[in-house]
Design a protein around this motif. Sequence first.
Motif, PDB file in Angstrom:
ATOM      1  N   LEU A 171       0.848  -1.188   0.000  1.00 55.78           N
ATOM      2  CA  LEU A 171       0.000   0.000   0.000  1.00 55.78           C
ATOM      3  C   LEU A 171       0.883   1.237   0.000  1.00 55.78           C
ATOM      4  N   VAL A 174       3.712  -0.991   3.861  1.00 55.80           N
ATOM      5  CA  VAL A 174       3.167   0.322   3.545  1.00 55.80           C
ATOM      6  C   VAL A 174       4.349   1.245   3.281  1.00 55.80           C
ATOM      7  N   ALA A 177      -1.972  -5.840   4.025  1.00 60.13           N
ATOM      8  CA  ALA A 177      -0.747  -5.433   3.330  1.00 60.13           C
ATOM      9  C   ALA A 177       0.480  -5.992   4.024  1.00 60.13           C
ATOM     10  N   LEU A 180      -1.190   2.762  12.230  1.00 56.50           N
ATOM     11  CA  LEU A 180      -1.063   1.324  12.018  1.00 56.50           C
ATOM     12  C   LEU A 180      -0.434   0.612  13.208  1.00 56.50           C
ATOM     13  N   ALA A 197      -5.032  -1.152   4.867  1.00 60.38           N
ATOM     14  CA  ALA A 197      -3.744  -1.830   5.080  1.00 60.38           C
ATOM     15  C   ALA A 197      -3.879  -3.143   5.835  1.00 60.38           C
TER      16      ALA A 197
END
Length: 354
Positions: free
Chosen positions: A247, A298, A295, A316, A292
């Motif tokens: 991402l 990132v 993912a 996150l 995310a």
Amino acid sequence: MRQLCKGNVAIVKGALLAGCRSYYGYPITPASEIAEAAAEYMPQVGGTFLQAESEVAAINMVYGAASAGLRVMTASSGPGISLMQEGISYLAGSELPCVIVDVVRGGPGLGNIAPEQSDYFALVKGGGHGNYKNIVVAPASVQEMADLTRLAFELADRYRNPAVVLTDGFIGQMMEPLELQAVESVQPEKPWAVKGTRETRKNLIASIYLEPDELEAHVRKLEEKYKKAAEVESRHELYRAEDPEVLLVGYGITSRVLRSVVDMMRKEGVRAGLFRPITLWPFPAEALRHAARRAQMVLVVEMSTGQMVEDVRLTLDGRVDVEFYGRTGGNVPMADEVCKELTERMGMTAEWGV
């Protein structure tokens, strides 16, 4: 009406459609066309344009016009915004709505006149003294320069707070098609404003509270307002971000570069996607967490040494590896170099820019 327009000029056209009739400012590259366009267009609709003697004077003129209940704006770039910070704090403390445009240039200090994204901390994180927030929107096209300026006026009035249009010199200086629709601007009633009548003299607005308990109550009131805005006003855009393994996160001109990166990486078999914050404050944290969720990496790309990346990492909270790539000094990250950087970090080999 469709027209070819420069980003900085689109700002003023969006402001006029929002019902803004007051502009106070001081020219500075790469934002000077905003003042030029305001000087041309404001008088045509019965509005006021005044070139102040300095950025400090300009922001205090904005304070006065906002106190009277007018939709008012100013614009500058990094060095000028630094001079305005005290006035921005006063506006927030007095709960006065206004729109402030920052077309970011290289810094610190005078730096240069080339575009950067290095004012994120200064405006998203407050900048001036005290416990306050700016509402911050980040356009990525000439169309959004107009559209998000209109939104900024609406949000400023809704929350009685300064709203900032944070953009970069590339978006400010580029020319693109702009679609404008004449719509009636409906402005809220402002019973708190000073109107020059005996009845409204009591409304004279200040941000000083000499008693500690009174100031604390005021700050708590602002805090509740910001919590409400954070719940309902965050905005974002996704590009090919359905369940990405990588991402990419960026705003402004870098988000446009990252669209190309996503397409190039997908041709190499990498499921890449783009998350673009449209509001930098309130930051679209919940939407980012969702985007995310699966993912493996990132990658935040900025024209700075890394400022928004801190908000991404906080959002996150270690659930996924967050890495950063940035350019400064007015250099925009090119798609080829971002692809090369990304594939190297993923342990892949691919030819880029051949």
